[in-house]
Design an enzyme around this catalytic site. Structure first.
Site, PDB file in Angstrom:
ATOM      1  N   CYS A  75       8.185   1.305  -0.147  1.00 21.69           N
ATOM      2  CA  CYS A  75       7.475   1.078  -1.410  1.00 21.69           C
ATOM      3  C   CYS A  75       7.792  -0.241  -2.119  1.00 21.69           C
ATOM      4  O   CYS A  75       6.910  -1.072  -2.320  1.00 21.69           O
ATOM      5  CB  CYS A  75       7.756   2.236  -2.356  1.00 21.69           C
ATOM      6  SG  CYS A  75       7.238   3.845  -1.711  1.00 21.69           S
ATOM      7  N   HIS A 129       7.075  -0.899  -8.065  1.00 20.86           N
ATOM      8  CA  HIS A 129       8.028   0.187  -7.881  1.00 20.86           C
ATOM      9  C   HIS A 129       8.930   0.205  -9.109  1.00 20.86           C
ATOM     10  O   HIS A 129       9.544  -0.809  -9.452  1.00 20.86           O
ATOM     11  CB  HIS A 129       8.862  -0.023  -6.616  1.00 20.86           C
ATOM     12  CG  HIS A 129       9.682   1.173  -6.258  1.00 20.86           C
ATOM     13  ND1 HIS A 129       9.183   2.216  -5.522  1.00 20.86           N
ATOM     14  CD2 HIS A 129      10.950   1.513  -6.569  1.00 20.86           C
ATOM     15  CE1 HIS A 129      10.111   3.138  -5.378  1.00 20.86           C
ATOM     16  NE2 HIS A 129      11.194   2.738  -6.007  1.00 20.86           N
TER      17      HIS A 129
END
Length: 578
Positions: A75, A129
């Site tokens: 991510c 993120h």
């Protein structure tokens, strides 16, 4: 007949734009939608199992990039790479534990660039993120005009929210729930959609353009989703991955032991041996069922968002970009989750809708994106009218969207760009909207990479901290091949030793589309390295790998042609003797 009419109208609209007629707002809005852990399991990408009508409808009005790849299949590094248009070796983010502005360079992000050009920029859900990787602020105030929004219900995501067979709550992987029993009677992606709709409504009467990014959490694990979506995928109709076994010639360094999946309570109860022990077949089917159900649930939220563009009369003035941060293995190669360089982990959906360029918008008097309730109309299908088959990368999104919105695309970065605040390591794909793709370009390559702490699977192999990275796997994907080298990496200097190759992979996709048969040869590689020993050290890693790849595949093609000629000669000799 409809296809001819549609083509004629699109040509007319493009011609109208060329003449400079003002058919939309002077500045185009942007809606960026980012899914989490979504592989190309969508109807518009040819998946016959999944039910994704709202995303498929977007694809029918947009341009679909069939071979788009993330730069790292996890991510934080992938999202940072996407939003800065810099590769992980430039952001120097391979884990979740650093902020690129401090760690490597003060790079301008995609929303920051639009903000500097007068756009009102907003973030909802998981775009950057969260945490250290975005300075605990989602990069506010650099990237966003207002603080980023995160759904309150997300704080329950890792708690014991899944009712087990014993009637108690657990922190399970499989977590289909009755939404009315959840805290607040909602789930994170539902909350994010509600907030995104509120923000869209707030911008309708504003003069300035907006850039709204919406990050959906699903289909990321745990599969905490409304239980009714499971009904779309009866368990007795689910199938296993076509290649559920670990390939015999897969280098151990390439394998990801899916430790985040193993940590879930329901998986722990299976007592699976580390690292290669397979998940029981019946549980594999249930994982696949829940993943697909999570995709359909996320698709419904996308549908709510897109249909709002019609209701608010924004569809004809808003570019829509839909993508994911990376893919997710569903049992292929005996792997689950992301954390690898295979296509199932690195390939992502990428769909771009541009009013009056890719779609008809509402000129025909019909809504562009009418909501499709997959629970009651699951059999709807849509056709892709414009596809791009050649390789593209997520670092291409920044320059492409900037250009198509009417801004100047960032210039290409120099080979070393740590001091450059605004530049792109991707390509501007604007030409693909104006010209028909002429066919396969075997020279185009997409690059991905993944770090490992050792040559064999470890507990931290999926996500090693920077200090623990010892090996970096660089992977090049072309139309015909995937070529990967695992090389020594120094986490203190961020340098890769191109002469110290720990393992290699080479897959010929025409014969092996699932990438199960590694045809890499150590002897071929040694010969290639000897031939290229004179390459200057200043040659970038991407250029070096492309040269190596060209040498290896050219030699292989020469041998294949020679073998074919030899077989023909032998066959001709047999015929003459007869």
């Amino acid at each position: 007949m409809y296809g001819l009419v549609r083509t004629w109208l699109l040509l007319l609209l493009v011609h109208t734009r060329t003449l400079g007629i003002n058919v939309r707002r002077e500045r185009t809005n942007v809606l960026l939608i980012v899914a989490d852990d979504l592989r190309t399991s969508l109807g518009c990408y040819g998946d016959s199992v999944v039910k994704s009508p709202n995303i498929d409808q977007l694809a029918s009005q947009g341009q679909v990039f069939l071979n788009a790849f993330a730069q790292q299949a996890v991510c934080a590094p992938s999202r940072t790479s996407l939003l800065t248009s810099r590769r992980p070796d430039t952001t120097r983010l391979y884990d979740f534990r650093s902020y690129w502005r401090v760690h490597s360079g003060n790079y301008t992000t995609l929303p920051q660039y639009f903000k500097s050009q007068g756009y009102f920029t907003m973030s909802v859900g998981k775009v950057f993120h969260p945490g250290i990787a975005s300075n605990h602020t989602d990069d506010y105030p650099y990237s966003w005009s207002i603080p980023a929004y995160h759904p309150a219900s997300f704080r329950f995501e890792k708690q014991k929210m899944c009712k087990g067979e014993d009637g108690k709550l657990h922190a399970n992987l499989l977590c289909a729930v009755n939404v009315t029993e959840q805290p607040g009677g909602t789930l994170p992606d539902m909350e994010s959609t509600d907030e995104a709709l509120r923000l869209l409504k707030s911008r309708v009467n504003e003069d300035g353009p907006f850039f709204l990014a919406v990050g959906f959490h699903k289909p990321h694990i745990p599969f905490r989703i409304p239980q009714e979506y499971l009904s779309l995928y009866p368990l007795d109709q689910m199938t296993l991955a076509p290649d559920p076994d670990v390939p015999k010639r897969l280098p151990p360094v390439a394998y990801n032991p899916w430790t985040d999946v193993r940590k879930r309570e329901d998986v722990q109860r299976l007592n699976i041996s580390f690292p290669y022990g397979p998940i029981p077949t019946d549980f594999q089917l249930r994982i696949r069922q829940h993943y697909y159900a999570a995709v359909s649930y996320m698709d419904a939220q996308v549908g709510r968002l897109l249909s709002a563009l019609d209701k608010l009369r924004l569809a004809d003035s808003t570019i829509v970009v839909f993508t994911s941060d990376h893919g997710w293995s569903l049992g292929e190669h005996g792997e689950w989750a992301k954390y690898s360089n295979f296509d199932v982990a690195t390939q992502v959906p990428l769909i771009i809708f541009i009013p009056y360029v890719t779609g008809l918008s509402n000129w025909l008097g019909q809504p562009t994106f009418p909501f499709v309730d997959v629970l009651s109309h699951s059999e709807q299908s849509f056709k892709n009218y414009k596809v791009i088959r050649n390789m593209v990368e997520l670092v291409d999104v920044f320059p492409t969207v900037s250009h198509m919105a009417g801004l100047r695309a960032p210039r290409p970065c120099p080979d070393v760009s740590f001091q450059e605040e605004l530049c792109t390591e991707g390509n501007n794909l604007a030409y693909t909207f104006r010209h028909r793709e002429r066919g396969v370009n075997e020279e185009i390559a997409a690059f991905s990479q993944y770090p490992r702490p050792a040559d064999t699977p470890q507990v931290n192999s999926d996500l090693p901290d920077l200090k623990d990275i010892k090996v970096m796997g660089y992977s090049l994907r072309t139309w015909d091949y995937r070529y990967t080298l695992w090389m020594s990496f120094n986490p203190k200097t961020f340098q890769v030793n191109v002469s110290d190759v720990h393992a290699g992979e080479l897959y010929m996709l025409a014969d092996d589309p699932s990438q199960d048969n590694n045809i890499y040869s150590d002897s071929e590689h040694r010969e290639m390295m000897r031939k290229m020993a004179s390459l200057p050290h200043t040659v970038s890693l991407q250029k070096r790998m492309k040269l190596q790849f060209s040498y290896l595949t050219a030699g292989r093609k020469r041998r294949e042609k020679a073998t074919t000629r030899m077989k023909r000669n032998r066959w001709g000799q047999v015929l003459r003797e007869d």
